[in-house]
Write an enzyme that holds these catalytic residues in place. Structure first.
Site, PDB file in Angstrom:
ATOM      1  N   GLY A  68       0.850  -1.188   0.000  1.00 21.83           N
ATOM      2  CA  GLY A  68       0.000   0.000   0.000  1.00 21.83           C
ATOM      3  C   GLY A  68       0.882   1.233   0.000  1.00 21.83           C
ATOM      4  N   CYS A  69       0.504   2.246   0.749  1.00 21.84           N
ATOM      5  CA  CYS A  69       1.276   3.483   0.834  1.00 21.84           C
ATOM      6  C   CYS A  69       2.676   3.198   1.359  1.00 21.84           C
ATOM      7  CB  CYS A  69       0.565   4.475   1.752  1.00 21.84           C
ATOM      8  SG  CYS A  69       1.516   5.975   2.067  1.00 21.84           S
ATOM      9  N   PHE A  70       3.695   3.616   0.617  1.00 21.58           N
ATOM     10  CA  PHE A  70       5.060   3.279   1.032  1.00 21.58           C
ATOM     11  C   PHE A  70       5.522   4.050   2.268  1.00 21.58           C
ATOM     12  CE2 PHE A  70       6.668   5.906  -2.929  1.00 21.58           C
ATOM     13  CZ  PHE A  70       6.207   7.084  -2.365  1.00 21.58           C
TER      14      PHE A  70
END
Length: 214
Positions: free
Chosen positions: A44-46
């Protein structure tokens, strides 16, 4: 959450024997074990991925960036459109003598929902897909093995949709994305999304953190 972590822990522990090396294989790999290895994972969001994995004992460096796409040298803005084919991912450099790829997968399969297709929570799009970009056949074999075990044991209500694809090229994200949470802890997204996830992560993997005495 606790039930899922227990399932994953048992799966990883029980599977270690399947990948055990013979004495000869161990001696042949001793030279390689002396060097660092790399795992490339997308959850997902890094920003959130980086914040968690950098705290694990044995992890030397975590870099936020993009993998699995077709556009050369994409910008964050381009990736956010979902048209470059990339996933937000992290290159995780680790010391196999301190933490194994199996243990990284243990964290991977529990610190995000691998059953959500092209999204994590409110972050929606192919750039937020769950993916393992394997660097060698051993990483591929282990990733596929654990996914099958997790699905067979129904650790999650729904099947795992994590992509297992070969690593090709990794593009480092812009400088302001690196160590994002550490630098921007007061930003609403960090306080409302990342911090609660990081708190759960720290509790679940307390014995694997750099701050742990174990």
């Amino acid at each position: 959450m606790k039930k899922i972590i227990c399932y994953i822990l048992l799966t990883v522990s029980g599977a270690c024997a399947a990948f055990a090396q013979s004495p000869k294989e161990k001696s042949q790999s001793s030279i390689k074990a002396a060097h660092l290895d790399t795992a490339t994972l997308a959850t997902g969001c890094f920003w959130c991925t980086e914040a968690k994995f950098k705290e694990l004992r044995g992890v030397v460096k975590v870099t936020s960036g993009f993998a699995g796409g077709h556009t050369v040298n994409p910008t964050y803005e381009q990736v956010c459109t979902g048209t470059t084919g990339h996933a937000e991912a992290c290159n995780i450099v680790f010391d196999p003598k301190q933490i194994s790829f199996d243990e990284l997968l243990e964290v991977f399969f529990t610190d995000h929902d691998p059953t959500q297709l092209n999204r994590q929570g409110n972050d929606v799009g192919t750039q937020y897909r769950s993916a393992i970009f394997y660097h060698n056949s051993a990483q591929k074999q282990k990733a596929q093995y654990y996914i099958k075990k997790i699905n067979d044991e129904k650790a999650y209500p729904n099947p795992v949709v994590t992509q297992v694809v070969p690593f090709t090229v990794f593009y480092k994200a812009e400088g302001y994305h690196q160590n994002y949470f550490s630098k921007n802890g007061d930003v609403p997204y960090c306080k409302l999304v990342i911090q609660p996830e990081l708190d759960k992560f720290r509790k679940a993997f307390a014995n694997k953190l750099k701050t742990s005495n174990k």
